[in-house]
Design an enzyme around this catalytic site. Structure first.
Site, PDB file in Angstrom:
ATOM      1  N   CYS A 135       7.717  13.113   5.359  1.00 16.47           N
ATOM      2  CA  CYS A 135       8.517  11.900   5.191  1.00 16.47           C
ATOM      3  C   CYS A 135       9.930  12.201   4.703  1.00 16.47           C
ATOM      4  O   CYS A 135      10.863  11.441   4.985  1.00 16.47           O
ATOM      5  CB  CYS A 135       7.825  10.947   4.227  1.00 16.47           C
TER       6      CYS A 135
ATOM      7  N   GLY B 139     -10.464   0.543   3.210  1.00 17.33           N
ATOM      8  CA  GLY B 139      -9.156   0.502   2.564  1.00 17.33           C
ATOM      9  C   GLY B 139      -8.811  -0.894   2.096  1.00 17.33           C
ATOM     10  O   GLY B 139      -8.330  -1.097   0.969  1.00 17.33           O
TER      11      GLY B 139
ATOM     12  N   LYS C 110      -9.308   7.537  -1.708  1.00 13.92           N
ATOM     13  CA  LYS C 110      -9.686   7.319  -0.316  1.00 13.92           C
ATOM     14  C   LYS C 110      -8.858   8.248   0.558  1.00 13.92           C
ATOM     15  O   LYS C 110      -7.637   8.129   0.636  1.00 13.92           O
ATOM     16  CB  LYS C 110      -9.454   5.866   0.112  1.00 13.92           C
TER      17      LYS C 110
END
Length: 487
Positions: free
Chosen positions: A292, A221, A182
């Site tokens: 990140c 999701g 996804k």
């Protein structure tokens, strides 16, 4: 750019069930570049069913040689389409073209990284004999078997989409799993391109690999995470969403891999070369700070703060941005208006809480189009401020002064996150000593770079669960079975 606009479900490139599409917007120009399929619950249900059937009814999970063959075809297909992929990735992420090549993780490097899996797969020990034991009056020979975990939901972010799509899907497929990928809504083409390459360049059986793109990530999701036909969720994204996924997946007790946020510290020790080590602070501008593992807290000796400020003003003046076609720039726009506004709100919060703005702090006047934010540096930051505690995901650096090495380590570890960090020291031994005291998953010492296909990546604390890349990343997608035979 010839993007793929369709979903891949059960081996076929198809439109969404209701033929819905949504626009793909270039964050550097704010213009619509094209459209892509907007999947709904019916599409997701078909994708999950196809992946379940492919795992249960084909020999994909046990035919190691065939999987290797298909992954070799995937690598060849990616190479054949690489120049087109670079343009698409640059366009939908806003990343300058240069960091889509060898200078960054957006395209060329993650495709090269597939070679690690191709070389490792034939050597992997799927079975081992741990010998015999005597227990309860009998002798037993024990075998340990490694098997694919099953259907994997791969949910990926928008910052380095091809890198993370491949970092999840290639090991999962190599392990014998089937996959529903996804995509992040802001970068759908990086996933749909994989769907087309798998469909047109590989012999993967129908249903082994499926791609879903959707404008609203929540509905499909949640459906993917909670479906009992899915055996594992592999998610990269924000800590808040990761917590929700973990809670939702718990209802069916499926395995969850999480690679979440970070607030990494870059520690410059007193005996380090200050001028040389401070250049590393510019990394906060890489891809507009949308990484990140980027070091967003800079820890410096208090006695040298004035020198640090002068050098940072000079160094940040070297950062150029605004040209998406540049082969030299490392910085582009934020991915969308919402993210730009979020970063600007953190900058205002920093001012309100007493941090001193050294440079930047707003929207560049010379770029009326695009979701740009100036490279921003705060000084006089304390570790309890919001900008030092929360992940901003933009080109914002927080400079924190310390008085001694122990305090530097304490500040670095005083964070809900534990993803990455850096240490600069006058000697390697001292740098390694401090690196080993940090509660993080990866550490760079004196300019080292952990990034590589064989290096496990992941975090401590609220930065996640599990590891991606390397042997550890491959084994995330495996179950372990012990078999005992009476002898």
């Amino acid at each position: 750019m010839n993007p793929e606009t369709r979903l891949l479900i059960d081996g076929e490139l198809v439109n969404a069930a209701e033929c819905k599409t949504y626009p793909n917007i270039n964050p550097a120009t704010e213009e619509v570049m094209g459209h892509v399929a907007d999947a709904g619950p019916e599409d997701m249900d078909r994708a999950i069913a196809a992946a379940r059937r492919a795992f249960d009814d084909t020999d994909w999970s046990t035919n190691h040689a065939f999987r290797l063959h298909c992954l070799q075809q995937l690598k060849a297909g990616l190479l054949a389409n690489m120049e087109e992929l670079k343009r698409q990735i640059s366009a939908e992420t806003g990343a300058p073209l240069g960091i889509c090549g060898q200078a960054g993780p957006q395209c060329e490097l993650p495709i090269e990284f597939i070679d690690y899996t191709l070389a490792s797969l034939p050597r992997y020990q799927w079975h081992r004999n741990i010998g015999t034991n005597e227990i309860m009056g009998g002798n037993n020979e024990r075998l340990v078997e490694k098997e694919a975990i099953g259907v994997v939901a791969a949910i990926t972010p928008w910052n380095v989409p091809l890198q993370i799509n491949l970092a999840k899907c290639v090991p999962a497929l190599a392990a014998g799993c089937t996959v529903v990928l996804k995509a992040a809504p802001d970068t759908p083409w990086c996933a749909s391109a994989l769907g087309r390459i798998v469909a047109e360049h590989t012999d993967m059986p129908a249903g082994v690999f499926n791609v879903i793109t959707a404008q609203d990530p929540v509905q499909v999701g949640e459906q993917l995470v909670t479906d009992p036909r899915v055996d594992m969720v592999s998610f990269t994204g924000s800590t808040a969403v990761g917590k929700h996924i973990m809670a939702s997946a718990a209802q069916t007790v499926k395995k969850v891999f999480l690679e979440l946020g970070g607030k990494s510290a870059n520690i410059i020790l007193e005996d380090a070369d200050l001028a040389g080590s401070l250049l590393s602070a510019l990394a906060v501008c890489f891809h507009a700070g949308q990484g990140c593992a980027l070091n967003t807290r800079l820890l410096v000796p208090r006695a040298r703060q004035a020198e640090v400020e002068a050098l940072l003003k000079t160094y940040f003046g070297l950062i150029h941005y605004g040209d998406q076609s540049s082969e030299q720039d490392i910085m582009g726009p934020l991915v969308n208006a919402r993210q730009r506004d979020r970063v600007l709100s953190y900058i205002e919060k920093g001012k309100q809480e007493g941090a001193r703005l050294l440079l930047g702090g707003g929207i560049p006047e010379n770029l009326p189009k695009g979701y740009y934010v100036q490279p921003t540096v705060f000084v006089d930051v304390t570790n309890d401020m919001t900008i030092a505690r929360e992940e901003i995901f933009g080109p914002v650096l927080c400079v924190i002064a310390y008085d001694n090495e122990d305090e530097a380590v304490r500040i670095a570890n005083d964070s809900p996150f534990g993803l990455s960090g850096s240490v600069w020291a006058g000697t390697l031994d001292r740098g390694l000593e401090v690196a080993r005291r940090l509660r993080v998953g990866t550490v760079n010492v004196n300019g080292g770079n952990f990034y590589g296909p064989d290096a496990p990546f992941g975090g401590y604390k609220q930065s996640g669960i599990g590891r991606e890349m390397g042997t550890e990343g491959f084994e995330e997608y495996l179950e372990t079975k012990t078999i005992a035979i009476a002898v």
